[in-house]
Design an enzyme around this catalytic site. Structure first.
Site, PDB file in Angstrom:
ATOM      1  N   ASP A   1       0.901  -1.294   0.007  1.00 39.55           N
ATOM      2  CA  ASP A   1       0.103  -0.058  -0.096  1.00 39.55           C
ATOM      3  C   ASP A   1       0.935   1.151   0.064  1.00 39.55           C
ATOM      4  OD1 ASP A   1      -2.573   1.180  -0.024  1.00 39.55           O
ATOM      5  OD2 ASP A   1      -3.175   0.180   1.576  1.00 39.55           O
TER       6      ASP A   1
ATOM      7  N   GLY B   1      -3.728   4.459  -7.888  1.00 37.82           N
ATOM      8  CA  GLY B   1      -3.774   4.876  -9.613  1.00 37.82           C
ATOM      9  C   GLY B   1      -2.976   6.026  -9.639  1.00 37.82           C
ATOM     10  N   ASN B   2      -1.483   6.081  -9.374  1.00 38.52           N
ATOM     11  CA  ASN B   2      -0.460   6.914  -9.494  1.00 38.52           C
ATOM     12  C   ASN B   2       0.329   6.978 -10.704  1.00 38.52           C
ATOM     13  OD1 ASN B   2       1.116   9.069  -8.466  1.00 38.52           O
ATOM     14  ND2 ASN B   2       2.563   7.567  -7.661  1.00 38.52           N
TER      15      ASN B   2
ATOM     16  N   ASP C   1      -9.961   3.534  -3.925  1.00 37.85           N
ATOM     17  CA  ASP C   1     -10.648   2.352  -3.404  1.00 37.85           C
ATOM     18  C   ASP C   1     -12.053   1.977  -3.996  1.00 37.85           C
ATOM     19  OD1 ASP C   1      -8.340   2.239  -1.852  1.00 37.85           O
ATOM     20  OD2 ASP C   1      -9.416   2.287  -0.046  1.00 37.85           O
TER      21      ASP C   1
END
Ligand code: GAL
Length: 872
Positions: free
Chosen positions: A471, A508-509, A528
C-alpha cells in the site's frame, strides 16, 4: 506403457489450465509422475549403508547371489544415481536433500529408507520422469501430529500453545511441503519443460508412536480413514492411490497386543467400501530381520537392517503399480486436472486470482476467519476455478515491531504465528498473500515498512509469503519517487530468493507509465472500490476508459500483458445489490484482464454469487494466455462494447448497458477485426447462439444488463489487436519545444483539462491577449506528463480563470515526478480570482515526469502557454 489421459473428459477449469500449458510448451514430454512418501522415522529410513557386520546395504550387495541388488551399483561398483527418478526430502527445517535417486536419502546420509527401492521399481515401470516427495518426521503419531482436519472434529487450526482438538501440525506441514515442491517442480526435476505433473500415489509407513499408546491404537483405524479422505480432498485428487505399509517390526513373532491391534487397524483400512481398488496395505512382517543378521539391536528402527527397508519399499511400489493398473479408467481415477498444472514462466502470466480480506472484513480479521476462508476456497470450488492467493490485508499486524525490529502478527487476532497461518493456507494448496505499506505506517496506523524494507521482505519470505500487497498511505513522506521506492522493494524481494508477487496499491498513481512492470506484477489504477455499482463503474473506467489517462489511449490496455496487469481494485462481487450488478462487475473485470481478487465473505456465499465468481467460460476470458486487455470499441449514453482478442483466434465481446434506458446493442464484425459469417457463443449461459453475418445484436438490455460472447472459430490465427499509441505522442520531443497540449498526458486525477481553451471552452486570455496553447483546468485537476529526461525548462503562465467563484482560492503546483515523493518545484500558493498571472520558468533537467496540479474548491485555473523547452 501407461495410457495417455483423455484430456477432454476433464473438468472445464482443468481445460483452462491445460490450454495454458499448450501455449507455453509443446507437451513434448509427458507429465511428471509424483509420489508422496510420508510417515514417521521408518519412512525417513534407518537402513545402514555401511555400518554393522551384516544386513547393511554394502553387505547385501556383496553377498547378492540372487542378483536382487545389482541395479543399485554400476560396473565400477559405485552407487548408481538415477536420471529419471528424482527425490525431494526435507530432513530438517533448513536441510533439503534433492537430486537423482540413489542411496543416502534415509534419515541420514549413511542410511536408506523405503524410497530407494520404491523409486527403483516405480522408475522402471514408468516412461515418464518420476518425482518422489518425502515428508516424514521421527516420533510422530497419527493421533496427534498427523491428525487430519476431519478427525480433529472440527476443521482445526494449529494454535500455540497446541490444543488437543487441532489439526495435527505435521499434517499441515506435510501438505504445505508437497504443495511448495509442486509449485517449483522445475527445481527438482532436471530438464523440466513445463510438461506438468500428476500426483500419482501416496505411500504411508508409520505407526510406532501410536502403538505405544492405547488410546492412539484404539483410534488408529478411524484416524487413518479420515487421513486418507482428507489428504485426497486437500490435494484435490479424489481416489488418489494409497499404499500403507504396516508397522510390522518384530515380525510374525510379535505378541504385543497393542502392536497386533495396530497392524490389524492398518490392514482393516483397505476394506472400506470407498477404498476398494484405491487403497492397499502391505503386511511388512515378512521383512523383519533378526538382530544377529542386522547392523543393530533397535526394534523400532527395524534393527537398522537395509534389507528390511529395501523390501518395504519394493512391496509398496509393487502394490502401488497394482493399484494404478487396476480397474477404473484413468480419467476417473484422477479427475482433477487442476493438479496437472504447467509451471509458471514468470509470476502472474495471467491476471492473479485469489481472495483478499479487505472488502469483506476491513481490519477485523483473525486466525479463525482466515482458516475458514481457506477451507471455503477449497470447498466452494473457488480454488478449482483458479482462485489461489489468499491475501491478508491491513489489520493483521501487531501495533509494534518486536525487539528485533520485525513485524509480528497481532497476538490477539493471530494467536498462532504468521508462519502457521501461511502453512495452513499452503496445506490447502493455496498461496499466502500479505499486506504491507510503503509509508511509515499503514492506512490503519499499523507499522509501515518505510526504512524496514529488507527486514520486512525477508520476514515475509521466511513465513512462506507468495504475494505482497504494498500500500502507499503516508508514502508521500518518504521523499522518494515511486520508481525509486519500488526499486528498493524489488531488490529486497530479490534478495530473499523467494518468488513473491508484488502488487502495487497506490490508488492509480501512474505505475503503468512510470514503469510499474519493472518492479511489480500488478498496480492499482483507481482509488478504493466500494460496494456500489457506481464505484465499480468508476474503477472500471480507470483501466478501460479515460478515468486515469488521456482519452486518446482508449484505456490502459497497451500497458498490460503477461506478467504485468492494470488493477482497477478488488472485487465487490457478492457485496453489490443484485445479481445483474455482480455480473456486470465480474464481466468488466474479466474483459479488462483485471486481477480477480474476490472480496466477499466466502462462508456466506450464495449459490448465485458462487456461480458468478466461478463461471468457467467467463474466467477463461480473463485468464486467456495472450493477456490482451480488452478495449472499448463503442460507447454511447452508458452503452458500451468492449473487445478482447484471445489467443485461439476468437475474440470476446462484452455488450453492456450501464444506462437506465432499455436498449439494443450491436457489435459489427469490422469493429472487432472480423468479417463474414461468425459463430457466437454466450459465455454466461455457456450456449452457442448460432452463426451471424456482419454483426450481432444483443436485444433489450436493461440497466446493468449485458451479453458476454465469444466470436469466431477456435484454432484460427489470432485476430490482431488495435495499435498502441506510439511514445512520441506522449513524450516531449528531443531538442525542441513541446507544448504540453500537443502531447497526451499519461496520468490524470480529478477533472481532465481542456486543451487550448479554458475549462468552459473559451479562448485562453490574459489581459486581453489571446493564447493558442495551454490547459484549462477545473479543480481538482492533476496531470502527469512524460519528459523522459529530455527537457530543460518548463514554461507556463499560471492564471486564475474569471469563471472562478469570488473569494475561493486556487493553487498551482508543479511536482518533479509523481504524486508520492515528487518534490514541488513550483508552488503558486493560494490565489484568488483576479490576482496577477505568474510566469513560470523552472528547471526540469533530467526529470522523467512532471505533475501539474491545480487544487481548490470548484475553481478554474489555466496553465497558459504550457511548454517544455529542450535545448538541442
Ligand atoms: C487502502 C487500500 C485498500 C486497503 C486499505 C487498508 O489504501 O487501497 O485496498 O488495503 O488501504 O487500510
Amino acid at each position: 506403457m501407461q495410457k495417455k489421459f483423455n484430456y477432454w473428459l476433464i473438468t472445464v477449469s482443468g481445460m483452462l489450465i491445460l490450454m495454458l500449458a499448450f501455449t507455453v510448451n509443446s507437451f513434448s514430454q509427458k507429465p511428471v509422475k509424483v509420489f508422496i512418501l510420508a510417515g514417521q522415522s521408518n519412512m525417513q529410513g534407518h537402513g545402514e549403508i555401511l555400518k554393522g557386520a551384516k544386513g547393511n546395504l554394502t553387505w547385501l550387495v556383496n553377498n547378492d547371489k540372487a542378483g536382487r541388488y545389482k541395479h543399485l551399483v554400476d560396473n565400477k561398483g559405485e552407487w548408481k544415481i538415477r536420471d529419471d527418478v528424482f527425490i525431494y526430502y526435507k530432513k530438517q527445517e533448513n536441510e533439503v536433500c534433492s537430486g537423482g535417486l540413489t542411496v543416502g536419502y534415509g534419515a541420514s546420509a549413511n542410511t536408506i529408507g523405503p524410497e530407494l527401492q520404491f523409486g527403483n521399481v516405480i522408475g522402471d515401470y514408468f516412461d515418464e520422469k518420476v518425482l518422489l516427495i518425502k515428508t516424514c518426521w521421527g516420533g510422530k503419531s497419527l493421533a496427534v501430529d498427523f491428525l487430519s482436519p476431519s478427525a480433529a472434529g472440527k476443521s482445526g487450526y494449529r494454535h500455540i500453545p497446541y490444543a488437543p482438538k487441532d489439526t495435527g501440525y505435521y499434517y499441515v506441514q506435510m501438505l504445505a511441503i508437497v504443495n511448495g515442491v509442486l509449485d517449483s517442480i522445475s527445481n527438482y526435476v532436471p530438464g523440466y519443460q513445463g510438461e506438468g505433473y500428476e500426483i500419482a500415489g501416496f505411500g504411508w509407513h508409520q505407526g510406532w508412536n501410536d502403538r505405544i499408546n492405547q488410546k492412539n491404537t484404539d483410534t488408529y483405524e478411524s484416524n487413518m480413514v479420515h487421513f486418507i479422505r482428507d489428504v485426497r480432498k486437500d490435494l484435490g485428487v479424489p481416489g488418489l492411490p494409497f499404499v500403507i505399509a504396516t508397522t510390522g517390526m518384530g515380525g510374525w513373532e510379535e505378541k504385543n497386543l497393542r502392536a497386533l491391534a495396530l497392524m490389524k487397524a492398518q490392514l482393516a483400512v483397505a476394506t472400506y467400501p470407498d477404498f476398494k481398488g484405491n487403497v492397499a496395505v502391505v503386511d511388512t512382517r515378512d521383512f523383519w530381520r533378526k538382530v544377529e543378521d542386522s547392523p543393530a539391536d533397535q526394534i523400532y528402527h527395524w534393527n537398522r537392517n537395509a534389507e528390511s527397508y529395501f523390501l518395504i519399499g519394493d512391496a509398496m511400489a509393487r502394490m502401488m503399480i497394482d493399484l494404478l493398473k487396476s480397474g477404473r479408467p484413468e480419467t476417473e481415477k484422477f479427475p482433477v486436472a487442476g493438479r496437472r498444472v504447467s509451471e509458471y514462466r514468470g509470476l502472474a502470466p495471467t491476471p492473479p486470482m485469489g481472495w483478499n480480506s479487505w472488502n469483506a472484513f476491513g481490519k477485523d480479521i483473525n486466525e479463525k476467519i482466515i482458516q475458514e476462508i481457506a477451507d471455503e476456497m477449497v470447498n466452494s470450488g473457488m480454488k478449482a476455478a483458479g482462485y489461489k492467493y489468499l491475501v491478508l490485508d491491513d489489520g493483521w499486524m501487531a501495533p509494534k515491531r518486536d525487539s528485533k525490529g520485525e513485524l509480528k502478527g497481532d497476538s490477539i487476532k493471530f494467536p498462532g504465528d504468521m508462519k502457521a497461518v501461511g502453512d495452513y493456507i499452503h496445506s490447502k494448496g493455496l498461496k499466502f498473500g500479505i499486506y504491507a505499506c510503503r509509508g511509515y505506517k499503514t492506512c490503519q496506523q499499523l507499522p509501515g515498512s518505510y526504512q524496514h524494507e529488507q527486514t520486512d521482505m525477508s520476514t515475509f519470505a521466511s513465513w512462506g509469503v507468495d504475494y505482497i500487497k504494498l500500500d502507499a498511505c503516508f508514502a508521500e513522506k518518504n521523499g522518494r519517487l515511486s520508481p525509486v521506492d519500488l526499486a528498493i522493494y524489488r531488490e529486497a524481494i530479490n534478495n530473499t530468493g523467494r518468488k513473491m508477487i508484488l502488487s502495487i496499491s497506490d490508488f492509480g498513481n501512474g505505475a503503468w507509465a512510470w514503469g510499474g512492470k519493472k518492479f511489480a506484477q500488478l498496480w492499482r489504477t483507481s482509488g478504493d472500490i466500494y460496494p456500489s455499482i457506481g464505484s465499480v463503474y468508476n474503477c472500471a473506467n480507470t483501466s478501460g476508459g479515460d478515468g486515469r489517462i488521456h482519452p486518446a489511449f482508449n484505456g490502459l490496455w497497451q500497458f498490460a500483458g503477461p506478467g504485468h496487469w492494470n488493477d482497477p481494485d478488488m472485487l465487490e462481487v457478492g457485496n453489490l445489490r443484485k445479481r445483474t450488478e455482480d455480473k456486470a462487475h465480474f464481466s468488466l473485470w474479466c474483459i479488462l484482464s483485471a486481477p480477480l481478487m474476490a472480496g466477499n465473505d466466502l462462508r456466506k456465499m450464495s449459490d448465485t454469487v458462487r456461480n458468478i465468481l466461478t463461471a468457467p467460460e467467463v474466467i477463461e476470458i480473463n485468464q486467456d494466455p495472450r493477456g490482451h486487455q480488452g478495449y472499448k470499441v463503442f460507447e454511447k449514453d452508458g452503452a458500451e462494447i468492449y473487445n478482447k482478442p484471445l489467443s485461439d483466434g476468437t475474440t470476446a465481446v462484452l455488450l453492456l448497458n450501464k444506462g437506465k434506458k432499455k436498449t439494443d446493442l450491436t457489435v459489427k464484425w469490422k469493429q472487432i477485426g472480423l468479417k463474414g459469417a461468425q459463430k457466437v457463443r454466450d459465455l454466461w449461459e455457456q450456449k452457442d447462439l448460432g452463426t451471424f453475418r456482419g454483426s450481432f445484436t444483443a436485444r433489450n438490455l436493461g440497466q446493468d444488463e449485458l451479453l458476454l460472447i465469444r466470436v469466431g472459430t477456435r484454432g484460427r490465427p489470432p485476430i490482431p489487436g488495435p495499435k498502441p499509441v506510439p511514445s512520441e505522442k506522449y513524450t516531449i520531443a528531443k531538442g525542441k519545444t513541446t507544448f504540453l497540449s500537443d502531447i497526451y498526458y499519461v496520468m490524470k486525477g480529478g477533472n481532465a483539462p481542456v486543451m487550448n481553451k479554458n475549462f468552459n471552452g473559451k479562448p485562453l486570455q490574459i489581459n486581453g491577449t489571446q493564447f493558442d496553447k495551454g490547459l484549462g483546468c477545473k479543480s481538482k485537476s492533476t496531470v502527469m506528463y512524460e519528459l523522459d529526461g529530455l527537457g530543460d525548462r518548463f514554461h507556463a503562465i499560471a492564471v486564475m480563470d474569471d469563471a472562478s467563484k469570488e473569494n475561493e482560492t486556487g493553487r498551482f503546483r508543479v511536482l518533479a515526478g509523481d504524486a508520492f515523493g515528487g518534490t514541488p518545484i513550483f508552488d503558486s500558493g493560494k490565489k484568488e480570482k483576479g490576482t496577477k498571472e505568474i510566469k513560470i520558468d523552472i528547471d526540469v533537467k533530467g526529470l522523467d515526469f512532471i505533475l501539474l496540479e491545480f487544487t481548490g474548491k470548484e475553481v478554474f485555473g489555466n496553465w497558459v502557454d504550457a511548454k517544455v523547452v529542450a535545448i538541442d
